[in-house]
Motif scaffolding. Structure first.
Motif, PDB file in Angstrom:
ATOM      1  N   GLU A 241       0.148  14.149  15.204  1.00  0.00           N
ATOM      2  CA  GLU A 241       0.709  12.795  15.178  1.00  0.00           C
ATOM      3  C   GLU A 241       0.720  12.230  13.762  1.00  0.00           C
ATOM      4  OE1 GLU A 241      -1.833  10.772  17.927  1.00  0.00           O
ATOM      5  OE2 GLU A 241      -0.614  11.330  19.669  1.00  0.00           O
ATOM      6  N   ALA A 242      -0.323  12.515  13.004  1.00  0.00           N
ATOM      7  CA  ALA A 242      -0.383  12.036  11.621  1.00  0.00           C
ATOM      8  C   ALA A 242       0.769  12.619  10.805  1.00  0.00           C
ATOM      9  CB  ALA A 242      -1.729  12.391  10.989  1.00  0.00           C
ATOM     10  N   LEU A 243       1.075  13.891  11.032  1.00  0.00           N
ATOM     11  CA  LEU A 243       2.194  14.496  10.310  1.00  0.00           C
ATOM     12  C   LEU A 243       3.511  13.847  10.710  1.00  0.00           C
ATOM     13  CD1 LEU A 243       3.322  16.508   8.307  1.00  0.00           C
ATOM     14  CD2 LEU A 243       3.415  18.191  10.180  1.00  0.00           C
ATOM     15  N   PHE A 244       3.708  13.612  11.994  1.00  0.00           N
ATOM     16  CA  PHE A 244       4.919  12.911  12.434  1.00  0.00           C
ATOM     17  C   PHE A 244       5.021  11.556  11.728  1.00  0.00           C
ATOM     18  CE2 PHE A 244       5.705  15.822  15.942  1.00  0.00           C
ATOM     19  CZ  PHE A 244       7.072  15.690  16.160  1.00  0.00           C
ATOM     20  N   GLY A 245       3.908  10.833  11.684  1.00  0.00           N
ATOM     21  CA  GLY A 245       3.904   9.526  11.035  1.00  0.00           C
ATOM     22  C   GLY A 245       4.208   9.610   9.556  1.00  0.00           C
TER      23      GLY A 245
ATOM     24  N   VAL B 195       3.616  14.920  25.285  1.00  0.00           N
ATOM     25  CA  VAL B 195       2.849  14.061  24.378  1.00  0.00           C
ATOM     26  C   VAL B 195       1.360  13.979  24.704  1.00  0.00           C
ATOM     27  CG1 VAL B 195       4.848  12.661  23.736  1.00  0.00           C
ATOM     28  CG2 VAL B 195       3.407  11.936  25.641  1.00  0.00           C
ATOM     29  N   SER B 196       0.900  14.752  25.662  1.00  0.00           N
ATOM     30  CA  SER B 196      -0.542  14.762  25.945  1.00  0.00           C
ATOM     31  C   SER B 196      -1.273  15.409  24.777  1.00  0.00           C
ATOM     32  CB  SER B 196      -0.823  15.542  27.230  1.00  0.00           C
ATOM     33  OG  SER B 196      -0.582  16.927  27.031  1.00  0.00           O
ATOM     34  N   ALA B 197      -2.537  15.106  24.658  1.00  0.00           N
ATOM     35  CA  ALA B 197      -3.352  15.699  23.590  1.00  0.00           C
ATOM     36  C   ALA B 197      -3.323  17.221  23.667  1.00  0.00           C
ATOM     37  CB  ALA B 197      -4.788  15.175  23.667  1.00  0.00           C
ATOM     38  N   LYS B 198      -3.421  17.763  24.876  1.00  0.00           N
ATOM     39  CA  LYS B 198      -3.421  19.218  25.046  1.00  0.00           C
ATOM     40  C   LYS B 198      -2.104  19.818  24.571  1.00  0.00           C
ATOM     41  CE  LYS B 198      -4.093  22.906  28.439  1.00  0.00           C
ATOM     42  NZ  LYS B 198      -3.232  23.792  27.700  1.00  0.00           N
ATOM     43  N   ALA B 199      -0.987  19.235  24.971  1.00  0.00           N
ATOM     44  CA  ALA B 199       0.323  19.761  24.563  1.00  0.00           C
ATOM     45  C   ALA B 199       0.480  19.688  23.050  1.00  0.00           C
ATOM     46  CB  ALA B 199       1.435  18.984  25.256  1.00  0.00           C
TER      47      ALA B 199
ATOM     48  N   GLY C 193       2.961   7.948  14.150  1.00  0.00           N
ATOM     49  CA  GLY C 193       3.441   9.268  14.552  1.00  0.00           C
ATOM     50  C   GLY C 193       3.499   9.441  16.053  1.00  0.00           C
ATOM     51  N   ASP C 194       2.554   8.867  16.757  1.00  0.00           N
ATOM     52  CA  ASP C 194       2.553   8.905  18.220  1.00  0.00           C
ATOM     53  C   ASP C 194       3.820   8.251  18.756  1.00  0.00           C
ATOM     54  OD1 ASP C 194       1.369   9.186  20.924  1.00  0.00           O
ATOM     55  OD2 ASP C 194       1.216   7.003  20.803  1.00  0.00           O
ATOM     56  N   ALA C 195       4.180   7.120  18.184  1.00  0.00           N
ATOM     57  CA  ALA C 195       5.388   6.413  18.616  1.00  0.00           C
ATOM     58  C   ALA C 195       6.647   7.216  18.299  1.00  0.00           C
ATOM     59  CB  ALA C 195       5.453   5.037  17.955  1.00  0.00           C
TER      60      ALA C 195
ATOM     61  N   MET D 126       0.851  -1.188   0.000  1.00  0.00           N
ATOM     62  CA  MET D 126       0.000   0.000   0.000  1.00  0.00           C
ATOM     63  C   MET D 126       0.891   1.244   0.000  1.00  0.00           C
ATOM     64  SD  MET D 126      -2.967   0.892   2.710  1.00  0.00           S
ATOM     65  CE  MET D 126      -4.264   1.975   2.274  1.00  0.00           C
ATOM     66  N   ASP D 127       0.534   2.223  -0.786  1.00  0.00           N
ATOM     67  CA  ASP D 127       1.269   3.474  -0.869  1.00  0.00           C
ATOM     68  C   ASP D 127       1.018   4.295   0.403  1.00  0.00           C
ATOM     69  OD1 ASP D 127       2.595   5.759  -1.666  1.00  0.00           O
ATOM     70  OD2 ASP D 127       1.108   6.331  -3.165  1.00  0.00           O
ATOM     71  N   ILE D 128       2.077   4.840   0.958  1.00  0.00           N
ATOM     72  CA  ILE D 128       1.982   5.616   2.195  1.00  0.00           C
ATOM     73  C   ILE D 128       1.007   6.782   2.048  1.00  0.00           C
ATOM     74  CG2 ILE D 128       3.276   7.120   3.756  1.00  0.00           C
ATOM     75  CD1 ILE D 128       5.692   5.213   3.197  1.00  0.00           C
ATOM     76  N   LYS D 129       0.946   7.366   0.869  1.00  0.00           N
ATOM     77  CA  LYS D 129       0.042   8.502   0.653  1.00  0.00           C
ATOM     78  C   LYS D 129      -1.420   8.102   0.756  1.00  0.00           C
ATOM     79  CE  LYS D 129       3.291  11.271  -1.821  1.00  0.00           C
ATOM     80  NZ  LYS D 129       3.512  12.344  -2.721  1.00  0.00           N
ATOM     81  N   GLU D 130      -1.690   6.804   0.736  1.00  0.00           N
ATOM     82  CA  GLU D 130      -3.064   6.320   0.851  1.00  0.00           C
ATOM     83  C   GLU D 130      -3.424   5.905   2.278  1.00  0.00           C
ATOM     84  OE1 GLU D 130      -3.707   3.239  -2.040  1.00  0.00           O
ATOM     85  OE2 GLU D 130      -2.907   4.464  -3.659  1.00  0.00           O
ATOM     86  N   TYR D 131      -2.460   5.927   3.188  1.00  0.00           N
ATOM     87  CA  TYR D 131      -2.750   5.562   4.577  1.00  0.00           C
ATOM     88  C   TYR D 131      -3.781   6.535   5.154  1.00  0.00           C
ATOM     89  CZ  TYR D 131       1.297   2.389   5.017  1.00  0.00           C
ATOM     90  OH  TYR D 131       2.187   1.361   4.893  1.00  0.00           O
ATOM     91  N   ASN D 132      -4.664   6.006   5.958  1.00  0.00           N
ATOM     92  CA  ASN D 132      -5.646   6.891   6.592  1.00  0.00           C
ATOM     93  C   ASN D 132      -5.007   7.639   7.761  1.00  0.00           C
ATOM     94  OD1 ASN D 132      -5.823   5.289   8.967  1.00  0.00           O
ATOM     95  ND2 ASN D 132      -7.371   3.999   8.030  1.00  0.00           N
ATOM     96  N   GLY D 133      -5.698   8.642   8.235  1.00  0.00           N
ATOM     97  CA  GLY D 133      -5.182   9.474   9.317  1.00  0.00           C
ATOM     98  C   GLY D 133      -4.885   8.710  10.587  1.00  0.00           C
ATOM     99  N   THR D 134      -5.704   7.720  10.886  1.00  0.00           N
ATOM    100  CA  THR D 134      -5.499   6.934  12.096  1.00  0.00           C
ATOM    101  C   THR D 134      -4.194   6.141  12.022  1.00  0.00           C
ATOM    102  OG1 THR D 134      -7.890   6.719  12.338  1.00  0.00           O
ATOM    103  CG2 THR D 134      -6.547   5.200  13.610  1.00  0.00           C
ATOM    104  N   SER D 135      -3.907   5.565  10.868  1.00  0.00           N
ATOM    105  CA  SER D 135      -2.667   4.798  10.698  1.00  0.00           C
ATOM    106  C   SER D 135      -1.449   5.700  10.801  1.00  0.00           C
ATOM    107  CB  SER D 135      -2.672   4.079   9.348  1.00  0.00           C
ATOM    108  OG  SER D 135      -3.725   3.152   9.301  1.00  0.00           O
ATOM    109  N   LEU D 136      -1.527   6.864  10.181  1.00  0.00           N
ATOM    110  CA  LEU D 136      -0.410   7.801  10.263  1.00  0.00           C
ATOM    111  C   LEU D 136      -0.205   8.272  11.702  1.00  0.00           C
ATOM    112  CD1 LEU D 136      -1.078   9.946   7.067  1.00  0.00           C
ATOM    113  CD2 LEU D 136       0.716   8.211   7.385  1.00  0.00           C
ATOM    114  N   ALA D 137      -1.288   8.560  12.402  1.00  0.00           N
ATOM    115  CA  ALA D 137      -1.191   9.011  13.792  1.00  0.00           C
ATOM    116  C   ALA D 137      -0.664   7.900  14.693  1.00  0.00           C
ATOM    117  CB  ALA D 137      -2.553   9.495  14.293  1.00  0.00           C
ATOM    118  N   TYR D 138      -1.005   6.663  14.391  1.00  0.00           N
ATOM    119  CA  TYR D 138      -0.549   5.519  15.179  1.00  0.00           C
ATOM    120  C   TYR D 138       0.978   5.472  15.208  1.00  0.00           C
ATOM    121  CZ  TYR D 138       0.419   0.615  16.273  1.00  0.00           C
ATOM    122  OH  TYR D 138       0.925  -0.539  16.821  1.00  0.00           O
TER     123      TYR D 138
END
Length: 126
Positions: A99-103, A46-50, A15-17, A1-13
C-alpha cells in the motif's frame, strides 16, 4: 512537506485508497453490479493476505526497483498499532508495504509505473 519524507503509514493510507479504486473500477468493468458481490470480490484483492501474496510474487519476479523496495520497507517497518483481524502481523506489515508503494507512486505522479504495478497485480490475480 516533501513526499519523500512521508512516513510509511501516510503512504499506505493513500495507497490503500488508490488500490481500492483500481479494484473497484476493474470489477465494474467486468460487469459486477450487485453491492454484496462487489464487496466480496473486492476483499479478494484488497485483503491483507491478498496484498501480501501479490507483494511476494512480484518480489520473486524482481519487479521492484531498489527505490521502490525501500518504500515498501518503509511501509512494512512502520510502527503499526493495529493489524487486520484475519491476518498475522507479518502479513499485515507486508500488505502495508505494498500500500505504501501504491501511495508513493500516486503522490509522486509516477502514473506509468503505477499502471505497470496494477497490471502486474491483475495478471497474478487472474
Amino acid at each position: 512537506m516533501d513526499i519523500k519524507e512521508y512516513n510509511g503509514t501516510s503512504l499506505a493510507y493513500i495507497g490503500d485508497a488508490v488500490m481500492s479504486l483500481y479494484v473497484r473500477e476493474m470489477l465494474l468493468e467486468l460487469g459486477y453490479q450487485k453491492p454484496n458481490v462487489l464487496q466480496k470480490k473486492s476483499v479478494a484483492w484488497v485483503s491483507a493476505k491478498a496484498q501480501a501474496d501479490f507483494l511476494m510474487k512480484l518480489k520473486e519476479k524482481n519487479f521492484f526497483t531498489e527505490e521502490e523496495w525501500n518504500i515498501i520497507l518503509r511501509g512494512r517497518n512502520t510502527n503499526i498499532s493495529s493489524h487486520a483481524k484475519n491476518a498475522s502481523v507479518q502479513t499485515y506489515r507486508l500488505s502495508t508495504g505494498l500500500e505504501a508503494l501504491f501511495g508513493y507512486l500516486y503522490l509522486t505522479k509516477q502514473e506509468t509505473r503505477l499502471n505497470e504495478l496494477w497490471q502486474a497485480i491483475k495478471e497474478i490475480g487472474e
